[in-house]
Motif scaffolding. Structure first.
Motif, PDB file in Angstrom:
ATOM      1  N   UNK A   1       0.810  -1.221   0.000  1.00  0.00           N
ATOM      2  CA  UNK A   1       0.000   0.000   0.000  1.00  0.00           C
ATOM      3  C   UNK A   1       0.844   1.273   0.000  1.00  0.00           C
ATOM      4  N   UNK A   2       2.182   1.132  -0.159  1.00  0.00           N
ATOM      5  CA  UNK A   2       3.062   2.305  -0.181  1.00  0.00           C
ATOM      6  C   UNK A   2       3.988   2.247  -1.384  1.00  0.00           C
ATOM      7  N   UNK A   3       4.563   3.391  -1.700  1.00  0.00           N
ATOM      8  CA  UNK A   3       5.557   3.501  -2.772  1.00  0.00           C
ATOM      9  C   UNK A   3       6.835   2.808  -2.318  1.00  0.00           C
TER      10      UNK A   3
ATOM     11  N   UNK B   1       9.956   6.066  10.626  1.00  0.00           N
ATOM     12  CA  UNK B   1       9.903   5.535   9.268  1.00  0.00           C
ATOM     13  C   UNK B   1       8.884   6.303   8.438  1.00  0.00           C
ATOM     14  N   UNK B   2       9.226   6.567   7.181  1.00  0.00           N
ATOM     15  CA  UNK B   2       8.375   7.359   6.301  1.00  0.00           C
ATOM     16  C   UNK B   2       8.103   6.599   5.007  1.00  0.00           C
ATOM     17  N   UNK B   3       6.867   6.653   4.561  1.00  0.00           N
ATOM     18  CA  UNK B   3       6.492   6.064   3.274  1.00  0.00           C
ATOM     19  C   UNK B   3       5.320   6.844   2.700  1.00  0.00           C
ATOM     20  N   UNK B   4       5.153   6.780   1.381  1.00  0.00           N
ATOM     21  CA  UNK B   4       4.032   7.466   0.723  1.00  0.00           C
ATOM     22  C   UNK B   4       2.965   6.447   0.369  1.00  0.00           C
ATOM     23  N   UNK B   5       1.754   6.692   0.828  1.00  0.00           N
ATOM     24  CA  UNK B   5       0.636   5.796   0.534  1.00  0.00           C
ATOM     25  C   UNK B   5       0.277   5.814  -0.946  1.00  0.00           C
ATOM     26  N   UNK B   6       0.013   4.634  -1.488  1.00  0.00           N
ATOM     27  CA  UNK B   6      -0.475   4.517  -2.861  1.00  0.00           C
ATOM     28  C   UNK B   6      -1.907   4.001  -2.889  1.00  0.00           C
ATOM     29  N   UNK B   7      -2.398   3.543  -1.720  1.00  0.00           N
ATOM     30  CA  UNK B   7      -3.786   3.084  -1.595  1.00  0.00           C
ATOM     31  C   UNK B   7      -4.346   3.602  -0.281  1.00  0.00           C
ATOM     32  N   UNK B   8      -5.617   3.909  -0.290  1.00  0.00           N
ATOM     33  CA  UNK B   8      -6.259   4.353   0.948  1.00  0.00           C
ATOM     34  C   UNK B   8      -6.526   3.128   1.815  1.00  0.00           C
ATOM     35  N   UNK B   9      -6.080   3.188   3.078  1.00  0.00           N
ATOM     36  CA  UNK B   9      -6.182   2.021   3.945  1.00  0.00           C
ATOM     37  C   UNK B   9      -6.327   2.478   5.393  1.00  0.00           C
ATOM     38  N   UNK B  10      -6.997   1.678   6.196  1.00  0.00           N
ATOM     39  CA  UNK B  10      -7.085   1.932   7.631  1.00  0.00           C
ATOM     40  C   UNK B  10      -5.779   1.449   8.252  1.00  0.00           C
TER      41      UNK B  10
END
Length: 342
Positions: free
Chosen positions: A166-168, A245-254
């Motif tokens: 769900x992340x890049x 930790x850092x990541x960019x979401x690619x999908x909307x998720x709970x």
């Protein structure tokens, strides 16, 4: 009783391992080695073990390690790989707390550790011992590579995101801080009190030995290559790792549900309530990893906070956890310890 030997019992990881094993109801410590301290009572070097460990340090040659059921290597990199083959041939199960068997690509390992690998065949069969991802393989392992401290906190923190896809995956960032004990029990100028106290610094920005280990693990979880920027820092405290930790979401998720579901039933991962900020002191001297997940301002950036004690879940505690799995013992045996506070 499981007969256990410890190679290299004089460092911070070694004494932490002895602390935990000494309270293990199914372990008999039969040998603790040190070339430099052979003949000295372990409790003379570490008074905290008085009444708990009655052995003396012996040389590896006098330790009869081949008679053990399991041998831990709490040694510098490059030692376990020289002795593991003989022990495995004798039916001993080897748990290496150093990095000799962590990286499956031999050329990559040799590049980062600056030496020729002495046991490449064992690397091929070694199991990477992150229990939350590899329990079934750990159960039958003859050679177990205990994960590093930074890699444990970072991989557990990223695990749900990477597994779920769900992340890049090309742009993950791990900003991690460690206490001074992570550098080991040796005399070096950067870790002198006057050098490390009241100061805070990054190091290894151009490349750190734990980078390929973390990247290898995340790639396995994702099923495809990942891009990772890893920056470690030295903080003026004795124990603890805090990984942001850092990541960019690619999908909307709970995100909260994702983490709670992934680590449900894990005895040593605590997913904290939404909005929490775990502190290193909340895991001090324990085998727990505490995690909180955030989505600042509801944007597309995920921030994960992951804290462990570098000497326990990041080293000796995880090694004992792996021993328990390998020998079919309740996983929390000897590790159900309430963190020390303050």
């Amino acid at each position: 009783m499981i007969k256990v030997g410890v190679v290299g019992g004089t460092g911070y990881t070694g004494v932490e391992l002895l602390r935990l094993l000494s309270r293990h109801p199914q372990v008999e410590l039969v040998a603790i080695t040190s070339r430099g301290e052979a003949g000295m009572a372990v409790s003379d070097m570490f008074p905290s073990l008085r009444g708990r460990v009655g052995l003396k340090f012996v040389t590896p040659q006098d330790a009869a390690l081949d008679k053990c059921d399991a041998v831990f290597f709490a040694t510098p990199n490059g030692i376990a790989m020289q002795q593991a083959a003989g022990l495995v041939a004798a039916g001993v199960r080897v748990i290496d707390l150093a990095a000799d068997f962590r990286i499956s690509d031999i050329a990559e390992w040799e590049k980062w550790y600056g030496m020729t690998h002495a046991a490449p065949d064992l690397v091929a069969e070694a199991v990477y011992g992150l229990p939350e991802t590899s329990r079934e393989q750990i159960r039958t392992a003859r050679v177990l590579a205990n994960p590093g401290c930074y890699p444990t906190s970072v991989q557990l923190g990223f695990l749900p995101l990477v597994e779920a896809g769900v992340v890049d995956l090309a742009h993950l960032i791990a900003d991690a801080k460690s206490g001074v004990s992570g550098a080991g029990r040796k005399a070096e100028v950067p870790t002198l009190f006057s050098e490390s106290a009241d100061s805070f610094k990054a190091y290894g920005v151009s490349g750190h030995r734990h980078l390929p280990e973390i990247r290898q693990g995340l790639t396995r979880f994702a099923g495809q290559p990942v891009g990772l920027t890893f920056v470690p820092h030295l903080t003026p405290m004795i124990r603890g790792i805090h990984a942001t930790l850092y990541a960019r979401l690619t999908k909307d998720v709970d995100l909260q549900a994702l983490y709670e579901q992934r680590f449900a039933g894990e005895p040593f991962v605590d997913v904290m309530p939404q909005g929490s900020h775990p502190e290193t002191r909340s895991v001090r001297a324990s085998n727990m990893c505490r995690i909180a997940v955030h989505r600042p301002q509801g944007g597309d950036t995920v921030v994960v906070l992951s804290v462990i004690d570098n000497l326990v879940k990041g080293a000796a505690g995880q090694a004992v956890q792996n021993l328990n799995i390998m020998f079919g013992i309740e996983e929390s045996t000897a590790l159900d310890i309430v963190p020390v506070s303050p």
